[in-house]
Design a protein around this motif. Structure first.
Motif, short mmCIF file in Angstrom:
data_model
loop_
_atom_site.label_atom_id
_atom_site.label_comp_id
_atom_site.label_asym_id
_atom_site.label_seq_id
_atom_site.Cartn_x
_atom_site.Cartn_y
_atom_site.Cartn_z
N SER A 1 -7.16 27.29 -0.44
CA SER A 1 -7.20 28.59 -1.10
C SER A 1 -8.51 29.28 -0.74
CB SER A 1 -7.06 28.45 -2.62
OG SER A 1 -8.22 27.82 -3.16
N GLU A 2 -8.60 30.55 -1.07
CA GLU A 2 -9.83 31.28 -0.77
C GLU A 2 -10.97 30.84 -1.67
OE1 GLU A 2 -9.81 35.45 -1.81
OE2 GLU A 2 -8.10 35.15 -3.16
N ASP A 3 -10.67 30.12 -2.75
CA ASP A 3 -11.72 29.63 -3.66
C ASP A 3 -12.36 28.35 -3.17
OD1 ASP A 3 -11.24 31.77 -5.34
OD2 ASP A 3 -9.66 30.67 -6.44
N LYS B 1 -14.67 26.95 -1.24
CA LYS B 1 -15.83 27.47 -0.52
C LYS B 1 -16.20 26.59 0.68
CE LYS B 1 -16.21 30.75 -3.52
NZ LYS B 1 -15.88 32.14 -3.16
#
Length: 478
Positions: free
Chosen positions: A83-85, A87
């Protein structure tokens, strides 16, 4: 042909604000159409420049031919973030985006869920103002085939993902071209409007120069024409004013010239009778010839009469041609009783009889004529009119024929004076008939809203004075 000429005349007289509005409307539509045409032909311009400019000048950045091969090979070395979360995973895949140059954007989405994972933005899009503003403006006009958006499923280390590729290489040419088209069309629009405004300002400047020339005394140079609008009408009226001033100036010069010539001539003529008069008086003072005293006194009186006549002519002439003294201002018109006019006529009739004239008075029904009747006039002017009129009779009338004075009062008051003119070969035939007295009479009658009518047939002279009466209108002589 006549309709076309009429249309041109109406178009020629359109107001300035209407012309300016139509000019702005037409010029705006033309420049907008030109802008859309230039933008529509952007690729034709690009290919023309590409073919005619030297090869070392780069008009449009191009995509690396091995870009897709390198993309697929490099993707096998990286894992797709969950996911884009995530990092750490997003940071780990950042070296993958180094394949994109400053005009390329790469975005990764999940193949099955279509959710965004990671992306890189082109450096060209991150440039400072005002380039970014110009780019955004130009980008709105880019067609779908120019956007160059590519969508492809690419295999990564941990599976497949949807990769979106955006190529912005065309903006290297489109942004400057859009700015050029915009500024060129705006400049063309302003040039047309400013040309129209400048043309009108030039007309105003020429009018200013014409006014300065007129103020400096130049009344011969015509005011330049300036069309049929407000400025043109102003130029036309200003030229009419110039012509009127020039005509008045010439008339004034002629009047002053005639006045000077007359005064010069009369001043010269005055010296002779004055010299003779002085000689006679000196002889009388010495009392050398008592037997000739009566004769000398008669000669002195004759010379004194000659002097009086010449000075009277000078004074009358000055009254006619000197605007400062010639009935200046508006007279105080009042309703004068008819008896006032009759008394003045009787007084002049008695003077004519003393001068040796025969006088015939015709005042029909005098009691009814004077009862409650009044005429519009100014008292002093009426006296001057009668003085001038009867002065001409004394000078030019033949004493052998009776002078007829008639008064009628109906809707208007009419005073008629008729006499026979003396023989031009007889006594005082040398006297110049300048009609200065009659000019003065006509001027004063006009001031009092009256009328002077003169008629002369076979040495019979007739003058009619008409005054408006209370409740009546002045009927013009036929």
């Amino acid at each position: 042909m006549i309709k076309l000429q009429s249309f041109r005349e109406r178009a020629f007289r359109i107001k300035i604000r209407t012309k300016l509005f139509l000019l702005i409307l037409v010029a705006g539509m033309a420049c907008l159409t030109l802008f859309r045409y230039l933008w529509h032909e952007k690729w034709a311009v690009y290919y023309f420049l590409s073919e005619n400019l030297p090869s070392n000048i780069r008009i449009l950045p191009v995509v690396d031919e091995d870009f897709w091969r390198k993309l697929e090979e490099e993707a096998l070395n990286y894992e797709i973030p969950d996911s884009e979360d995530d990092k750490e995973a997003v940071k780990a895949i950042e070296p993958f985006f180094s394949l994109a140059d400053e005009y390329t954007s790469i975005a990764i989405y999940g193949l099955e869920d279509g959710l965004y994972r990671a992306s890189c933005f082109p450096e060209m899009m991150l440039w400072s103002e005002p380039f970014n503003t110009f780019y955004q403006m130009a980008y709105r006009w880019i067609d779908e085939d120019v956007n160059q958006v590519h969508e492809r499923a690419v295999k990564f280390k941990n599976g497949y993902a949807m990769v979106m590729i955006y190529f912005y290489h065309s903006s290297f040419f489109l942004v400057p071209y859009a700015v050029f088209c915009l500024f060129f069309c705006v400049f063309l629009f302003l040039a047309v409007v400013l040309f129209f405004v400048g043309k009108k300002l030039n007309h105003i400047v020429r009018l200013e120069q014409a006014v300065l020339q007129m103020s400096s005394g130049d009344l011969t140079t015509a005011v330049p024409k300036a069309g049929g609008d407000e400025i043109g009408v102003l130029a036309l009226e200003l030229d009419k004013l110039r012509l009127t001033l020039h005509e008045n100036f010439l008339q004034e010069q002629e009047a002053h010239k005639s006045n000077r010539e007359l005064i010069t001539a009369l001043s010269h003529d005055l010296r002779t009778p004055l010299t003779i008069l002085k000689g006679y008086l000196e002889i009388l003072n010495l009392n050398r010839n008592p037997q000739l005293e009566a004769e000398y006194i008669g000669r002195c009186l004759k010379k004194a009469d000659d002097l009086k006549e010449m000075t009277d002519r000078m004074f009358e002439y000055a009254l006619v041609f000197d605007e400062a003294a010639d009935l200046a201002g508006e007279p105080d018109i009042a309703m004068l009783p008819v008896s006032f006019f009759l008394d003045g006529l009787r007084e002049h009739a008695d003077f004519l009889r003393l001068a040796g004239f025969k006088v015939e008075l015709c005042f029909p029904e005098e009691e009814n004529l004077c009862a409650g009747c009044a005429a519009a006039a100014e008292e002093t002017m009426v006296k001057r009119v009668l003085n001038n009129l009867f002065s001409n009779i004394i000078k030019y009338a033949d004493k052998k024929e009776a002078v007829s004075i008639e008064v009628l009062a109906e809707e208007v008051l009419v005073i008629s004076v008729k006499n026979r003119i003396k023989d031009p070969d007889g006594e005082n035939s040398h006297m110049e008939r300048t009609q200065i007295g009659l000019k003065s009479v006509r001027s004063m009658m006009d001031k009092m809203n009256g009328e002077l009518y003169l008629q002369m047939e076979e040495r019979i002279f007739m003058a009619k004075l008409r005054f408006c009466m209370e409740g009546g209108d002045l009927l013009r002589f036929s």
